[in-house]
Write a protein that holds these residues in place. Structure first.
Motif, short mmCIF file in Angstrom:
data_model
loop_
_atom_site.label_atom_id
_atom_site.label_comp_id
_atom_site.label_asym_id
_atom_site.label_seq_id
_atom_site.Cartn_x
_atom_site.Cartn_y
_atom_site.Cartn_z
N LEU A 73 1.50 -1.25 0.51
CA LEU A 73 0.33 -0.10 -0.33
C LEU A 73 1.12 0.91 -0.13
O LEU A 73 1.13 1.88 1.14
CB LEU A 73 -0.97 -0.08 1.70
CG LEU A 73 -1.62 1.23 1.45
CD1 LEU A 73 -3.15 0.76 -0.04
CD2 LEU A 73 -2.77 1.50 2.64
N VAL A 74 0.98 1.88 -1.14
CA VAL A 74 1.26 3.37 -1.03
C VAL A 74 0.65 4.08 -0.95
O VAL A 74 1.50 5.77 -0.46
CB VAL A 74 2.50 3.31 -2.52
CG1 VAL A 74 3.10 2.36 -2.48
CG2 VAL A 74 1.37 3.34 -3.32
N ALA A 75 -0.27 4.66 -1.37
CA ALA A 75 -1.18 5.83 -1.20
C ALA A 75 -2.59 5.39 -0.54
O ALA A 75 -3.18 4.47 -1.58
CB ALA A 75 -1.10 6.51 -2.13
N VAL A 76 -3.62 6.70 -0.33
CA VAL A 76 -4.74 6.19 0.41
C VAL A 76 -5.26 7.71 0.29
O VAL A 76 -4.63 8.72 0.49
CB VAL A 76 -4.96 5.86 1.64
CG1 VAL A 76 -6.76 6.07 2.23
CG2 VAL A 76 -4.33 4.56 2.33
N ALA A 77 -6.66 7.72 -0.11
CA ALA A 77 -6.60 8.84 -0.67
C ALA A 77 -8.23 8.79 0.17
O ALA A 77 -8.97 7.80 -0.40
CB ALA A 77 -7.07 9.45 -1.98
N VAL A 78 -8.78 9.48 0.73
CA VAL A 78 -10.15 9.71 1.61
C VAL A 78 -10.76 11.51 1.11
O VAL A 78 -10.04 12.17 1.39
CB VAL A 78 -10.01 9.72 2.51
CG1 VAL A 78 -11.43 9.90 3.74
CG2 VAL A 78 -9.18 8.44 3.79
N ALA A 79 -12.41 11.29 0.31
CA ALA A 79 -12.78 13.21 0.41
C ALA A 79 -14.55 12.22 0.86
O ALA A 79 -15.33 11.21 0.57
CB ALA A 79 -12.43 13.05 -1.21
N GLY A 80 -15.03 12.76 1.24
CA GLY A 80 -16.60 13.42 1.80
C GLY A 80 -17.49 14.34 1.92
O GLY A 80 -16.89 15.58 2.04
N GLY A 81 -18.25 14.09 1.99
CA GLY A 81 -19.16 15.11 2.52
C GLY A 81 -20.55 14.92 2.17
O GLY A 81 -21.11 13.65 2.00
#
Length: 140
Positions: A73-81
């Motif tokens: 695992l090299v990167a994680v993106a989290v987005a929301g609302g």
């Protein structure tokens, strides 16, 4: 913003559109990037019994592990609302930080985490989000 970060954040935002969030109305998407270039996404899934709800990161990690993937695992993106409302930066909850740590430790990784809002993206390492984490090595 780098193209890699832009791409992963865009995938997290797209995943959030698939959220099942009839109770909170708060849609979250996560995108997990691996060393081999693969990306796995997930969206939050709520339940009338709130404790049974699943966060986007947990859904994505469950998909990865249930399909037998064990890449780095090299990167994680989290987005929301809430759709249609201005959204501040969204970070993984404590439970999701632990779930991400477990996955990362399978390959000794400390992935970058991109926490996105409407306008800003906070960048940090998983070890900064979850210092002194409990993990598989603690059970040896």
């Amino acid at each position: 913003m780098s193209s890699e970060r832009n791409d992963l954040v865009a995938k997290a935002r797209l995943a959030a559109k698939g959220a099942y969030a009839p109770y909170s109305g708060f849609h979250v998407g996560a995108a997990l990037a691996f060393e081999d270039g693969s990306v796995v996404t997930g969206a939050n899934v709520e339940n009338a019994s709130y404790g049974l709800s699943l966060c986007a990161e947990t859904v994505a990690v469950s998909k990865v592990l249930s399909e037998g993937a064990r890449g780095k695992l090299v990167a994680v993106a989290v987005a929301g609302g809430k759709p249609g409302e201005r959204t501040p930066i969204v970070t993984p909850c404590g439970r999701c930080r632990q779930v991400l740590h477990e996955l990362a430790q399978l390959r000794g990784a400390d992935p970058v985490i991109w926490c996105a809002g409407d306008e800003d993206v906070l960048e940090m390492r998983l070890s900064e989000l979850l210092p002194n984490a409990f993990g598989p090595a603690a059970l040896d």
